[in-house]
Design a protein around this motif. Structure first.
Motif, short mmCIF file in Angstrom:
data_model
loop_
_atom_site.label_atom_id
_atom_site.label_comp_id
_atom_site.label_asym_id
_atom_site.label_seq_id
_atom_site.Cartn_x
_atom_site.Cartn_y
_atom_site.Cartn_z
N MET A 24 0.72 -1.19 -0.03
CA MET A 24 -0.10 0.03 0.13
C MET A 24 0.90 1.26 -0.10
N SER A 25 0.56 2.26 -0.75
CA SER A 25 1.26 3.44 -1.00
C SER A 25 0.21 4.63 -0.79
N VAL A 26 0.48 5.72 -0.15
CA VAL A 26 -0.36 6.63 0.04
C VAL A 26 0.26 7.94 -0.69
N LEU A 27 -0.68 8.47 -1.66
CA LEU A 27 -0.63 9.94 -2.33
C LEU A 27 -0.82 10.99 -1.54
N ILE A 28 0.03 12.09 -1.40
CA ILE A 28 -0.18 13.32 -0.66
C ILE A 28 -0.11 14.39 -1.71
N LEU A 29 -1.34 14.92 -1.98
CA LEU A 29 -1.36 16.11 -3.11
C LEU A 29 -1.52 17.13 -2.29
N THR A 30 -0.64 18.36 -2.62
CA THR A 30 -0.49 19.53 -2.08
C THR A 30 -1.32 20.67 -2.90
N THR A 31 -2.00 21.29 -2.31
CA THR A 31 -2.75 22.32 -2.78
C THR A 31 -2.36 23.72 -2.42
N GLY A 32 -1.69 23.88 -1.34
CA GLY A 32 -1.67 25.29 -0.54
C GLY A 32 -2.18 25.22 0.71
N GLY A 33 -2.45 26.64 1.02
CA GLY A 33 -3.49 26.75 2.50
C GLY A 33 -2.49 27.15 3.45
N THR A 34 -2.99 27.39 4.69
CA THR A 34 -2.16 27.67 5.80
C THR A 34 -1.19 26.72 6.29
N ILE A 35 -1.31 25.42 6.04
CA ILE A 35 -0.29 24.65 6.49
C ILE A 35 1.01 24.87 5.66
N ASP A 36 0.98 25.54 4.67
CA ASP A 36 2.36 25.88 3.68
C ASP A 36 2.71 27.17 3.80
N LYS A 37 1.80 28.00 4.54
CA LYS A 37 2.00 29.51 4.44
C LYS A 37 3.27 29.94 4.92
N LEU A 38 3.99 31.10 4.38
CA LEU A 38 5.17 31.79 5.01
C LEU A 38 4.81 33.23 5.46
N TYR A 39 5.23 33.59 6.59
CA TYR A 39 5.05 34.98 7.12
C TYR A 39 6.32 35.49 7.28
N PHE A 40 6.72 36.86 6.78
CA PHE A 40 8.07 37.01 7.12
C PHE A 40 8.08 38.19 8.20
N ASP A 41 7.01 38.74 8.49
CA ASP A 41 7.09 39.55 9.57
C ASP A 41 5.49 40.19 10.06
N ALA A 42 5.44 40.49 11.15
CA ALA A 42 3.89 41.01 11.57
C ALA A 42 3.25 41.90 10.71
N LEU A 43 4.00 42.55 9.88
CA LEU A 43 3.40 43.62 8.90
C LEU A 43 3.35 43.08 7.35
N SER A 44 4.00 41.92 7.08
CA SER A 44 3.83 41.47 5.68
C SER A 44 2.91 40.69 5.43
N GLU A 45 2.45 40.49 4.01
CA GLU A 45 1.46 39.77 3.49
C GLU A 45 2.14 38.17 3.66
N TYR A 46 1.36 37.11 3.66
CA TYR A 46 1.85 36.09 3.54
C TYR A 46 2.17 35.33 2.09
N GLN A 47 3.05 34.41 1.92
CA GLN A 47 2.97 33.57 0.58
C GLN A 47 2.79 32.26 0.79
N ILE A 48 2.34 31.47 -0.22
CA ILE A 48 2.36 30.02 0.04
C ILE A 48 3.60 29.27 -0.32
N GLY A 49 4.38 29.00 0.52
CA GLY A 49 5.71 28.53 0.06
C GLY A 49 5.89 26.99 -0.16
N ASP A 50 7.13 26.56 -0.50
CA ASP A 50 7.19 25.15 -0.89
C ASP A 50 6.49 24.19 0.36
N SER A 51 5.95 23.12 -0.27
CA SER A 51 5.20 22.43 0.70
C SER A 51 6.21 21.59 1.80
#
Length: 166
Positions: free
Chosen positions: A1-28
């Motif tokens: 048995m093998s499991v496939l993990i599909l990544t679509t973004g979302g908070t789990i992969d968000k990057l925040y650079f500082d409290a005033l910046s916008e977030y970006q979806i980074g590498d999973s």
């Protein structure tokens, strides 16, 4: 048995650079989280999208469903933003009678980015990975320590948690 993990973004992969910046979806971070957890079961990680779930379109949901349908794996985890996770679950459930029949599909996300010290991401991902191994065919959501039928759940923003619905 093998499991496939599909990544679509979302908070789990968000990057925040500082409290005033916008977030970006980074590498999973999914591959790293599973390797850190020493997961021994074979798995494959595939990026489908890199978007905040509020930006997902019907075409994006079709792309996710097409990817699920085309996958040889019968056990699939999809990382997804929590705001529209239930919309994608409904779209996938609509395909279960067709191309994705017989597959266990588990959507999972995080309420805090995996890169944060106090994140629910690792726990949720572990739960989703385990659920994909034991759940019957269908669409499931693994959040907040609970496994939900993907067609009978909603995000309750007042308590910042998923709850079962009728």
């Amino acid at each position: 048995m093998s499991v496939l993990i599909l990544t679509t973004g979302g908070t789990i992969d968000k990057l925040y650079f500082d409290a005033l910046s916008e977030y970006q979806i980074g590498d999973s971070v999914v591959d790293r989280l599973l390797k850190t957890a020493r997961v021994a079961l074979p798995f494959r990680v595939q990026e489908v999208l890199r978007k905040d779930s509020l930006e997902l379109t019907d075409d994006d949901r079709r792309t996710i469903a097409d990817t699920v349908a085309a996958a040889p794996e019968r056990r699939i985890v999809i990382t997804h933003g929590t705001d529209t996770m239930t919309d994608t679950a409904q779209a996938l459930a609509g395909r279960m009678q067709d191309d994705a029949a017989g597959k266990a599909i588990v959507l999972v996300g995080a309420l805090a980015p995996a890169r944060f010290a106090e994140s629910d991401a690792s726990f949720n991902l572990g739960m989703a990975f385990a659920t994909a191994q034991v759940a019957g065919p269908g669409v499931w959501i693994a959040m907040n320590g609970t496994i939900f039928d993907g067609t009978k759940v909603r995000k309750d923003r007042t308590v910042n948690s998923f709850v079962a619905s009728a």
